[in-house]
Design a protein around this motif. Structure first.
Motif, short mmCIF file in Angstrom:
data_model
loop_
_atom_site.label_atom_id
_atom_site.label_comp_id
_atom_site.label_asym_id
_atom_site.label_seq_id
_atom_site.Cartn_x
_atom_site.Cartn_y
_atom_site.Cartn_z
N MET A 124 6.89 17.39 47.51
CA MET A 124 5.63 17.73 46.85
C MET A 124 5.50 19.24 46.67
O MET A 124 5.14 19.71 45.60
CB MET A 124 4.46 17.18 47.66
CG MET A 124 4.30 15.67 47.57
SD MET A 124 4.08 15.13 45.86
CE MET A 124 3.44 13.49 46.08
N LEU A 140 4.73 20.78 43.21
CA LEU A 140 3.58 21.67 43.06
C LEU A 140 3.94 23.05 42.54
O LEU A 140 3.29 23.57 41.65
CB LEU A 140 2.89 21.85 44.41
CG LEU A 140 1.71 20.96 44.69
CD1 LEU A 140 1.06 21.40 45.98
CD2 LEU A 140 0.70 21.02 43.56
N VAL A 184 -4.77 18.97 57.45
CA VAL A 184 -4.18 18.14 56.40
C VAL A 184 -5.20 17.91 55.29
O VAL A 184 -4.90 18.03 54.10
CB VAL A 184 -3.69 16.80 56.99
CG1 VAL A 184 -3.13 15.90 55.90
CG2 VAL A 184 -2.64 17.05 58.07
#
Ligand code: HEM
Ligand SMILES: [Cu+2]
Length: 538
Positions: free
Chosen positions: A81, A86, A386
């Motif tokens: 990711m 990203l 998170v």
């Protein structure tokens, strides 16, 4: 919608046919497509690991996978990711397509280098994928030493090599953007007439060029320690494990701005267009991007409050972290002021923009909470963290990416996506996202640590909520995939400027010809000369 329009006969998509014409292209618009296809693939690779994580966390016992497998799952999820989705998403896809178009240039300054960047990216990502399927990596995407450099017996070196190689792609893209923006602006396009999307990419490129080499060096040191047992980080070999954290976060904190700044650039474009107003405080928004790029390099120590760093150092990093929030807050303030008394139309891209503003604000405010020493010590390495970074990166960046993709889709393909489906999936994504990640703030606050695959029973309800939200979110991401592909063939023809937007990219046919502009445009006014009296968007 205005009278039916025709696709131009010749455009960049049909200028040449065949796989080879794509794999050897130097057209920045085609390279944007190469990136779009590959980062979408890696988004789903990362998403696959996320599904397994959330399935595991449905039950307190953690009975779906072994503890070691779980460690590999969250590591591979974060790795793919962050590094392969990203970081390249907006710059490499939308930036590649739009930087030349928005400044009236025929291409980037170094078209072959641009293609090389994509190949480098693919090479790096492939190595990481090989590392994942041939045994995985269990260190966490942060590769903390000495675990990563000495003890872990997974594919650390291979994955690190993949990231090292991909870094060059980032650096080369950054250099390409900087040179292009300096040298290739259309006549009349002064710095303070540039779209804010360009300012955001300029600032992002500075971080890419200055920050990425630090990560590269860090990774090389880990590899040397692992292979040759030469001590940099392992105390047993005379090294210092905290040194790794300094080096890692000196890149990785600025890297979160590589991820969010381009998104902010997208939001600035969307907010002005769909409220038919000039952006409020143009130069503040422009300079806040540069301020973030500079101050972002001074706050890495907020990841290390509990790492034995001196309390005075922590206090400085805490204060600087509050400072870096100021330019972000300036942007949110200016977007809100732009919306105020605007004639707002809630098309799909605007829904994403409003979603971004709300979710990014929550992510940012909780970031301030974490920057406060006392609170961070309590929630460090819990689900609160998170939740915080997912509000920024998924609630912020992925929203901006999807909003931008919808906004410029008609320019990229010449066709519209189905508006009703667009709004519906934007709504599903918003609801699913909040259900997935808001409970994690509570979990973290109640003390559930991150990176554990089993947990006390009292955390189950919130975890099940989170997993349910993640499923809804997943469906929300799939719908646009389907209708985007559908629209390439069946979507209504868009015409050059379906949103009646300002900006050079809308002055050329959709899809544009290979050279972008048949005649070099001349710019005579400031950016965003919207007026509310003009016909509103349908
Ligand atoms: C449906 C979407 C997603 C779900 C359900 C999900 C779920 C999770 C969970 C449960 C963790 C925590 C693992 C742990 O530490 O125990 C995690 C970590 C992480 N996620 Fe996601 N995630 C999603 C999407 C994303 C996206 C789109 C990104 C980036 C763009 C992302 C980046 C990260 C990162 C960087 C970590 C930290 C990994 C680590 O430090 O070990 N996630 N995710
Ligand atoms: Cu940080």
């Amino acid at each position: 919608m205005s009278s039916p329009v025709k696709l131009p006969g010749q455009h960049y998509l049909n200028a040449a046919y065949g796989i080879k014409s794509w794999l050897l292209t130097t057209d920045h618009k085609r390279i944007a497509w190469l990136y779009l296809a590959s980062i979408t693939l890696f988004f789903f690779v990362g998403g696959f690991f996320a599904v397994l994580i959330r399935l595991e966390l449905m039950t307190p016992q953690g009975d779906l996978v072994e503890a070691e497998t779980y460690n590999k799952l969250f590591t591979m999820h974060g790795l793919f990711m962050i590094f392969f989705f990203l970081i390249p998403s907006i710059p490499a896809v939308l930036g590649n397509f739009l930087v030349p178009m928005m400044i009236g240039a025929p291409d980037l300054a170094f078209p072959r280098l641009n293609l090389a960047s994509w190949y480098i990216y693919i090479a790096g990502a492939t190595l990481a994928l090989v590392a994942a399927v041939t045994g995985g990596v269990d260190t966490g995407w942060t590769f903390y030493t000495p675990y990563s450099s000495i003890y872990s017996n997974t594919n650390v070196v291979l994955a690190a090599l993949g990231i090292f190689i991909t870094g060059f792609s980032s650096i080369l893209t950054g250099i390409n953007f900087i040179v292009t923006i300096h040298k290739m602006r259309a006549p009349g396009l002064t710095w303070f007439r540039l779209p804010l999307f360009i300012w955001a990419h300029y600032a992002t490129s500075i971080i890419m060029v200055l920050g990425t080499p630090v990560l590269a060096v860090t990774i090389v040191l880990v590899a040397i320690e692992r292979i040759f047992r030469i001590g940099f980080f392992d105390p047993a070999l005379g090294g210092d494990p905290v040194l790794f954290q300094h080096l890692f976060w000196f890149y990785s904190h600025p890297a979160v701005y590589i991820m969010i700044l381009p998104g902010m650039g997208v939001i600035s474009e969307l907010v002005t267009c769909f409220s038919r107003k000039r952006i409020f405080g143009y130069s503040f928004v422009a300079f806040s991007s540069l301020a973030i790029a500079v101050v972002g390099f001074l706050v890495w120590g907020h990841h290390m409050f509990v790492s034995s760093q001196s309390v005075y150092a922590s206090m400085i990093f805490s204060i600087l972290s509050f400072v870096v929030a100021v330019p972000s807050a300036i942007k949110v303030f200016n977007w809100t002021a732009t919306l105020y008394k605007g004639s707002i139309s809630l098309q799909t891209p605007m829904l994403y923009a409003l979603g971004f503003i709300g979710l990014f604000t929550i992510g940012g405010m909780t970031g301030l909470a974490l920057a406060a020493l006392g609170l961070d010590v309590h929630v460090h390495d819990t689900y609160f963290v998170v939740a915080h970074f997912h509000y920024i990166m998924v609630g912020g960046m992925v929203m901006a990416y999807l909003g931008g993709l919808h906004f410029w889709w008609p320019k990229m393909t010449g066709r519209m996506y189905p508006e009703w489906w667009g709004r519906l999936s934007a709504l599903i994504i918003f609801v699913g996202f909040n259900l997935a990640f808001f409970p994690q703030f509570l979990l973290g606050y109640l003390g559930m640590p991150r990176r554990y695959h089993a947990y006390p029973e009292e955390f189950q309800v919130l975890n099940v909520m989170s997993s349910a939200g993640a499923s809804i979110l997943g469906i929300g991401y799939l719908i646009p995939m389907i209708y985007f592909i559908w629209s390439m063939r069946y979507g209504a023809q868009a015409g050059p400027n379906p949103w009646q937007a300002k900006g050079l990219e809308w002055q050329t046919p959709s899809p544009p010809p290979t050279e972008n502009f048949p005649i070099t445009p001349v710019v005579t006014e400031d950016a965003y000369a919207y007026s509310q009296e003009e016909a509103a968007v349908v």
